[in-house]
Each structure stands twice: as C-alpha cells, then as structure tokens.
Design a protein around this motif. Sequence first.
Motif, short mmCIF file in Angstrom:
data_model
loop_
_atom_site.label_atom_id
_atom_site.label_comp_id
_atom_site.label_asym_id
_atom_site.label_seq_id
_atom_site.Cartn_x
_atom_site.Cartn_y
_atom_site.Cartn_z
N ILE A 119 -56.22 -33.19 -22.19
CA ILE A 119 -55.00 -33.96 -22.39
C ILE A 119 -55.16 -34.81 -23.65
O ILE A 119 -56.16 -35.51 -23.82
N ALA A 120 -54.17 -34.75 -24.54
CA ALA A 120 -54.30 -35.40 -25.85
C ALA A 120 -53.57 -36.73 -25.93
O ALA A 120 -53.83 -37.51 -26.85
N VAL A 121 -52.67 -37.02 -25.01
CA VAL A 121 -51.87 -38.25 -25.10
C VAL A 121 -51.78 -38.93 -23.75
O VAL A 121 -52.06 -38.32 -22.71
N GLY A 122 -51.40 -40.20 -23.77
CA GLY A 122 -51.15 -40.92 -22.53
C GLY A 122 -52.39 -41.56 -21.93
O GLY A 122 -53.47 -41.56 -22.52
N ASP A 123 -52.22 -42.09 -20.74
CA ASP A 123 -53.31 -42.78 -20.05
C ASP A 123 -54.45 -41.84 -19.68
O ASP A 123 -55.59 -42.29 -19.52
N PHE B 138 -49.28 -29.53 -42.89
CA PHE B 138 -50.66 -29.40 -42.44
C PHE B 138 -51.65 -29.16 -43.57
O PHE B 138 -52.85 -29.41 -43.41
N GLY B 139 -51.18 -28.68 -44.72
CA GLY B 139 -52.07 -28.48 -45.87
C GLY B 139 -53.25 -27.58 -45.54
O GLY B 139 -53.11 -26.55 -44.89
N ASP B 140 -54.45 -28.00 -45.96
CA ASP B 140 -55.66 -27.23 -45.74
C ASP B 140 -56.31 -27.50 -44.39
O ASP B 140 -57.34 -26.91 -44.07
N LEU C 152 -44.74 -40.56 -32.10
CA LEU C 152 -45.62 -39.79 -32.96
C LEU C 152 -46.14 -40.67 -34.10
O LEU C 152 -45.42 -41.55 -34.60
N SER C 153 -47.39 -40.41 -34.48
CA SER C 153 -47.96 -41.13 -35.63
C SER C 153 -47.33 -40.66 -36.93
O SER C 153 -47.14 -41.44 -37.87
N PHE C 154 -47.03 -39.35 -36.99
CA PHE C 154 -46.37 -38.78 -38.17
C PHE C 154 -45.46 -37.66 -37.71
O PHE C 154 -45.87 -36.81 -36.92
N ALA C 155 -44.23 -37.66 -38.20
CA ALA C 155 -43.27 -36.63 -37.82
C ALA C 155 -42.62 -36.06 -39.07
O ALA C 155 -42.14 -36.80 -39.93
N ALA C 156 -42.64 -34.73 -39.17
CA ALA C 156 -41.90 -34.04 -40.21
C ALA C 156 -40.72 -33.35 -39.53
O ALA C 156 -40.90 -32.58 -38.58
N ILE C 157 -39.52 -33.65 -39.98
CA ILE C 157 -38.31 -33.11 -39.35
C ILE C 157 -37.76 -32.01 -40.24
O ILE C 157 -37.29 -32.26 -41.35
N VAL D 188 -52.53 -35.68 -32.05
CA VAL D 188 -51.38 -36.54 -31.81
C VAL D 188 -50.84 -37.17 -33.08
O VAL D 188 -49.87 -37.92 -33.03
N SER D 189 -51.45 -36.88 -34.21
CA SER D 189 -51.05 -37.55 -35.45
C SER D 189 -49.91 -36.85 -36.17
O SER D 189 -49.18 -37.48 -36.91
N LYS D 190 -49.75 -35.54 -35.94
CA LYS D 190 -48.75 -34.81 -36.70
C LYS D 190 -47.97 -33.86 -35.78
O LYS D 190 -48.53 -33.28 -34.85
N ALA D 191 -46.69 -33.71 -36.10
CA ALA D 191 -45.86 -32.72 -35.42
C ALA D 191 -44.65 -32.42 -36.29
O ALA D 191 -44.17 -33.29 -37.03
#
Length: 287
Positions: A177-181, A55-57, A229-234, A72-75
């Motif tokens: 709601i952040a995702v979906g229809d 997440f940085g700054d 996900l647009s970006f995933a950190a595992i 929705v871009s990061k998780a």
Amino acid sequence: MRLTGDSILDNGTPFQDYLLEVGEGCCQVYDQYVSIPASIVTYAESIEDVVNDVFGDSLSTGDCYKNREFIVSKAILAAHNSTVDEINELATEKLPGISMVYLSDDSIEETQNSSATNFPVESLNAVKPSGMPPHKLVLKRFQPIMCLRNINPAEGLCNGTRLICRNFTRNVIEAEIAVGDKAGLIVLIPRIILISSDNANLPFTLRRRQFPVEPAFGMTINKSQGQTLSFAAICLIKPVFTHGQLYVALSRVRDPANLKIILLKEPPLSTLTDNVVFNEVLTRTQN
C-alpha cells in the motif's frame, strides 16, 4: 482545505480564488472555455509526449519505483478512459523488467435470456466497462496500481487505493500500500468475480473473473476525486466533458507550482480549454 495558505499564481491571484471561479463558471470565455494560467501550461503532440514529459528518464531505470514515496509523488490525470489506458500502456512498456500477463475469464450472467448468450468470448474480452479491469492485465514489478474494489477496508485495501506491485504468482498479486494510514503494509490481492453495472450500456451483464486492479501511472479525473497528489499533470489533449471535471482536476494538489496542464500542441497555441459548468446545479431555484 487541501491548499496551503500561500498558494498564489504568478499573476498574484490566490489559487483558491481561481479554483472557485473555475468551479462556478465565473471566468468563462465564449461560454465554453476557461483560460489556464500560462505558468502551469505546457503542450504535447501525442500521449507519448505526455508520458515522456511527466516521467522523463525515471521509467528507464525503474530504481525510482522501488521507493514508495516516488509512487505517490506523480500522476497523470485525464478525462477519458481511452486516454488513461494509453498512458498506462506506454508507461508500463517503458518500465524495465519482465511483464506478467493475466487474462480474465469472461462470461454472461446465467440469468440473462438465451438471445444474450450468443456473444462470442472474444467479444466479451474486448469489452471494458467503467470500473472494471481489462481482459488483458499487463503488470511489472515496482509499478503503481490502483485497487478497483473494497476488498478489505480495515486493512486499507479500498476502491481507489494506490499500491506498488512487489511480486506475482498465478493467482495472487503481492503489493504494498502506497498511501494512507496503512502505507507500507504488504497485502495479497486475489482474483475475484466482478459484475458489470446496470449503467454499462451493455445488452447483457458481464461476469469477469480477474484481479481487481489496473495500472496507475495515469488515472481518470473522476477516479482521482478525494485524493491529494504531490504532483499532478492534467492531460487535456482531449478536453473535459462533464460538469465539474476541470475543477476536480485542478484541485488535486496543495500548490499550483506542483500542477501541470498539458494541452494539444497545434497552432495557434492557446491557454484556453473546455470547462463544463451547469449553473443551475449550483444555484437554488424555486418552482
């Protein structure tokens, strides 16, 4: 189906082929480990390093979280509930603003025998069965949360739906709601009564009245199934422990360029991590 057609690793291997090898256990090393491509591997010494790396700054100002697309871009995905709880706690602390604290009302189902009702309330508060919100739920405005129950499927408020906190009252959370229809729809989430499942390994059935949500800066790999996900950190500081978890985690994104695998930083540095695959589940056997 999720991947784009040009999803290629740095060594030229199609990402979908690599995923199939991981899922089928075809590229195992020493029957337990799998090698992660070095181009998507990074290292961290602690969970706090993981949060800062991903997440940085962006957490220090909070401006990004006013934008639904950023939610929705990061998780951060992790295998263990304890790791996810720590990620969410650290990320929530870094987000500016005043915290809203909601405490649950916990009890034991009245149908239980008398010996099971002797547990003090403090012991019930300390229990967090899988799929249930914590006793102490700490939230801030503009932070991502995840719904834990099918409250109103017709309006998109289902188990696993990610939302953005917009406002708080004593008995209702206002969220978007952040995702979906139904993305962008404002919904009201009430407190409800949640009952622990039979596989919670508790000597009693827990009855918890709480908001059916939890912070969603991080989520478990199992909870992320079905999500793109647009970006995933595992975060694999603690490696996976059940069949297929690593495959599910790696297949959350459309392109390996949007994937980051975080391993524990300890010498000697390695790109190996656990991969649990039971081949007998994937092959047809005859009696």
